[in-house]
Write a protein that holds these residues in place. Sequence first.
Motif, mmCIF file in Angstrom:
data_model
loop_
_atom_site.group_PDB
_atom_site.id
_atom_site.type_symbol
_atom_site.label_atom_id
_atom_site.label_comp_id
_atom_site.label_asym_id
_atom_site.label_seq_id
_atom_site.Cartn_x
_atom_site.Cartn_y
_atom_site.Cartn_z
ATOM 1 N N UNK A 1 0.747 -1.081 -0.036
ATOM 2 C CA UNK A 1 -0.040 0.117 0.250
ATOM 3 C C UNK A 1 0.951 1.010 0.213
ATOM 4 N N UNK A 2 2.050 1.303 0.526
ATOM 5 C CA UNK A 2 2.830 2.478 1.075
ATOM 6 C C UNK A 2 3.913 2.752 -0.043
ATOM 7 N N UNK A 3 3.958 1.985 -0.380
ATOM 8 C CA UNK A 3 4.946 2.202 -1.754
ATOM 9 C C UNK A 3 4.601 1.743 -3.385
ATOM 10 N N UNK A 4 3.846 1.421 -3.212
ATOM 11 C CA UNK A 4 3.488 0.996 -4.856
ATOM 12 C C UNK A 4 3.692 2.186 -5.649
ATOM 13 N N UNK A 5 4.262 1.371 -6.830
ATOM 14 C CA UNK A 5 4.632 2.171 -7.932
ATOM 15 C C UNK A 5 3.987 2.267 -9.001
ATOM 16 N N UNK A 6 3.631 0.384 -10.137
ATOM 17 C CA UNK A 6 2.899 0.532 -10.824
ATOM 18 C C UNK A 6 1.705 -0.103 -10.947
ATOM 19 N N UNK A 7 0.738 0.492 -10.600
ATOM 20 C CA UNK A 7 -0.836 0.022 -11.072
ATOM 21 C C UNK A 7 -1.065 -0.310 -12.815
ATOM 22 N N UNK A 8 -1.581 -1.459 -12.119
ATOM 23 C CA UNK A 8 -2.438 -2.383 -12.902
ATOM 24 C C UNK A 8 -3.855 -2.598 -13.094
ATOM 25 N N UNK A 9 -4.275 -2.968 -14.112
ATOM 26 C CA UNK A 9 -6.048 -3.105 -13.853
ATOM 27 C C UNK A 9 -7.054 -3.808 -12.621
ATOM 28 N N UNK A 10 -6.291 -4.276 -11.653
ATOM 29 C CA UNK A 10 -6.817 -4.465 -10.279
ATOM 30 C C UNK A 10 -7.699 -2.768 -9.912
ATOM 31 N N UNK A 11 -6.327 -2.064 -9.502
ATOM 32 C CA UNK A 11 -6.565 -0.906 -9.091
ATOM 33 C C UNK A 11 -7.251 0.140 -10.056
ATOM 34 N N UNK A 12 -8.123 0.280 -11.196
ATOM 35 C CA UNK A 12 -8.818 1.171 -11.502
ATOM 36 C C UNK A 12 -7.866 1.513 -12.580
ATOM 37 N N UNK A 13 -6.595 1.675 -13.292
ATOM 38 C CA UNK A 13 -6.063 2.219 -14.118
ATOM 39 C C UNK A 13 -4.183 1.206 -14.558
ATOM 40 N N UNK A 14 -4.166 2.283 -15.609
ATOM 41 C CA UNK A 14 -3.043 1.175 -16.039
ATOM 42 C C UNK A 14 -2.030 1.673 -15.467
ATOM 43 N N UNK A 15 -0.848 0.874 -15.410
ATOM 44 C CA UNK A 15 0.429 1.605 -14.778
ATOM 45 C C UNK A 15 0.882 2.797 -14.226
ATOM 46 N N UNK A 16 0.740 2.694 -13.078
ATOM 47 C CA UNK A 16 0.464 4.355 -12.462
ATOM 48 C C UNK A 16 1.859 4.234 -11.190
ATOM 49 N N UNK A 17 2.853 4.978 -11.204
ATOM 50 C CA UNK A 17 3.795 5.364 -10.595
ATOM 51 C C UNK A 17 3.668 6.615 -9.625
ATOM 52 N N UNK A 18 3.229 6.298 -8.235
ATOM 53 C CA UNK A 18 3.114 7.690 -7.434
ATOM 54 C C UNK A 18 3.754 8.404 -7.011
#
Length: 310
Positions: free
Chosen positions: A247-264
């Motif tokens: 949760x804290x370090x999450x870099x790249x998002x996949x479909x599971x989190x509602x978007x494609x390849x996100x780094x926050x």
Amino acid sequence: MRNRHGFTLVELLVVIAIIGVLIALLLPAVQQAREAARRMQCTNHQKQIGLALHNYHDTHGCFPPATFVNTSHYTAEGHSNKMRYGWMHVLLPFVEQKNVYDVFMDEVHGPSGVYAWQTSVRDNVIEGFLCPSDPNGGKIVNNDYGFAGNYLVVHGKDGLHNLGLEMDGIMHPRSKTKFKDVTDGTSNTTMLSEIKVVPDTASAHDRRGGYWVVSHAANVSIAGFYNPNSTNPTSSDRQHTGEYISTDFAPCAGQASGGWYRCTARSYHPGGVVATMADASVSFVPETTDNIIWQGMSTRDGSEVIGDGG
């Protein structure tokens, strides 16, 4: 002969207590001073990268793309399928790392045509790409993929989609953005910020900040979808399994989190992140910044009104 009296036990305990209180009062001040120095150094690192990006633009007529990715989709253009490197690699000559750049390019474009993560210079730790507040800074990414850094360019508001070719930030895969394309204003548009580097205990597929492991995934660029230091989970294990790494370090998002390849954008600086605007100015962005404001700062031509979102 004068009698000499020693300290009583009570007096000794009082002195020890006073010393303890003084240390307790002093330590936070020392820690704050050290963090202030580290944040200043982080700001300087980003300033140098920002100026290097400007120098690259002056030399090539545009900002570098986030990634020079060529797969089977681009074979018609005559590019090698192995030409997978990113903005960091082409910026090396502008940050006094031309020797590393020359070796890298010779090996990537030479007869053997190796991938970026197969080059002999992949483990070179470049201090200018590290935030001094990050305890994982300078890490060599799992599976021997090479040096991972803290500073990533901003590809836009959303996660990468359609191979990342149609994003609204300054630098995304195969982009050729010019100053004239930043119609929101260079002082209003974020082009660089920072992340928390993957810890040694993370999944081998977690490549955040892995400059040498370049594909279409957003491990070398940032999306402004969530505000700085967001605790929203924005990653799945690589891009396929749908299993969150952290949760804290999450870099790249996949479909599971509602978007494609996100780094926050995230940092170990208390209260926010350091960010570089398109005019190469550097500032500290509070994590309390309104999410809509941060998203607007991530786009180059969204016509958003950027105000005080603190």
